[in-house]
Design an enzyme around this catalytic site. Structure first.
Site, mmCIF file in Angstrom:
data_model
loop_
_atom_site.group_PDB
_atom_site.id
_atom_site.type_symbol
_atom_site.label_atom_id
_atom_site.label_comp_id
_atom_site.label_asym_id
_atom_site.label_seq_id
_atom_site.Cartn_x
_atom_site.Cartn_y
_atom_site.Cartn_z
ATOM 1 N N SER A 148 -11.276 2.205 1.510
ATOM 2 C CA SER A 148 -11.329 3.555 0.812
ATOM 3 C C SER A 148 -12.364 3.562 0.359
ATOM 4 O O SER A 148 -13.824 2.197 0.297
ATOM 5 C CB SER A 148 -10.308 3.750 0.221
ATOM 6 O OG SER A 148 -10.785 4.826 -0.841
ATOM 7 N N TYR A 161 -3.640 1.370 -6.481
ATOM 8 C CA TYR A 161 -4.275 1.645 -4.469
ATOM 9 C C TYR A 161 -6.066 1.239 -5.157
ATOM 10 O O TYR A 161 -6.391 0.797 -3.185
ATOM 11 C CB TYR A 161 -4.946 2.856 -4.791
ATOM 12 C CG TYR A 161 -5.127 4.046 -3.547
ATOM 13 C CD1 TYR A 161 -5.036 4.428 -3.085
ATOM 14 C CD2 TYR A 161 -6.907 4.010 -4.627
ATOM 15 C CE1 TYR A 161 -5.375 4.716 -1.215
ATOM 16 C CE2 TYR A 161 -7.078 4.834 -2.540
ATOM 17 C CZ TYR A 161 -7.100 5.297 -1.734
ATOM 18 O OH TYR A 161 -7.159 5.756 -0.487
#
Length: 255
Positions: A148, A161
């Protein structure tokens, strides 16, 4: 037919970026294994690919469960005899807010922290742990890990995350070094804002959406654009590329 006769496992292929990749890989000649937790979604993608005249099989997979991962890999090898491509795409993010805390570190319970890392980071580790030995035996393969933009930038608000995705970036680099001698390439995609169910909540917030529009390309991405990057890194077109950390984010990382 850039992946003709190659066997490709795609985790989290039941929706979003994984679904787009499964369809693209199959259209390029791959025998696609849809390694997906959601049975309904996984079977639907399998049906859509087969209806288009391509080969695919759904296998229910929990990437955070070692026994399940081992069984899935064994089934793939028993069926096809090899594994050429592993796209570690499965992960949880903003769409899982009702189940896991997406917040700064001080507000994140340890249980949620462990569960988020268990899927996003341990899932990559476990899939690789049982796939790499197969690739070593056949002296080659391509592994693509989906991280990401959070994995390379200090994006706040979802620290577990972000930590999990940073771990994927670091793991990609060391795997590339460890297994290059076996002709196994390991690369990583770092998507920015992609229009998928995972970030539907975020995109519905006007202020955040405007921030994404402020990037060089002025828009959010499409799942197919991540699939195209994954296809390139999985195919022989990238045969001299390994250890690459590739942002696919409309240029947001340079702003």
């Amino acid at each position: 037919m850039r992946l003709k006769e190659k066997v490709a496992i795609i985790t989290g292929a039941g929706s979003g970026q994984g679904k787009a990749s499964a369809k693209l890989f199959a259209s390029e000649g791959a025998k696609v294994v849809i390694a997906e937790w959601n049975e309904e979604n996984g079977k639907q993608v399998e049906e859509e690919i087969r209806a288009a005249g391509h080969e695919a099989i759904f296998m229910k997979t929990d990437v955070s469960n070692e026994e399940n991962v081992r069984n899935v890999i064994n089934q793939v090898v028993e069926r096809y005899g090899r594994i050429d491509i592993l796209f570690n795409n499965a992960g949880i993010g903003f769409s899982a807010r009702s189940k896991y805390t997406m917040a700064p570190l001080l507000e994140t319970p340890l249980e949620d922290w462990n569960q988020i890392l268990g899927i996003n980071l341990n899932g990559v580790y476990l899939m690789a742990k049982y796939t790499v030995p197969i690739m070593i035996k056949q002296q080659g393969g391509s592994i693509v890990n989906n991280s990401s933009l959070n994995g390379i930038l200090g994006v706040t608000g979802a620290d577990a995350y972000t930590a999990s995705k940073g771990g994927v970036v670091a793991l990609t680099r060391v795997m590339a070094v460890d297994y290059g001698k076996h002709n196994i390439r390991v690369n990583c995609i770092c998507p920015g804002a992609i229009d998928t169910p995972m970030i539907a909540e975020v995109l519905s917030v006007e202020e955040i959406a405007k921030n994404y529009e402020a990037g060089p390309l002025g828009r959010v991405g499409k799942p197919e654009e991540i699939a195209n990057a994954a296809l390139f890194l999985s195919s022989d077109e990238s045969s001299y590329i390994t250890g690459l950390i590739m942002p696919v984010d409309g240029g947001w990382h340079v702003v």
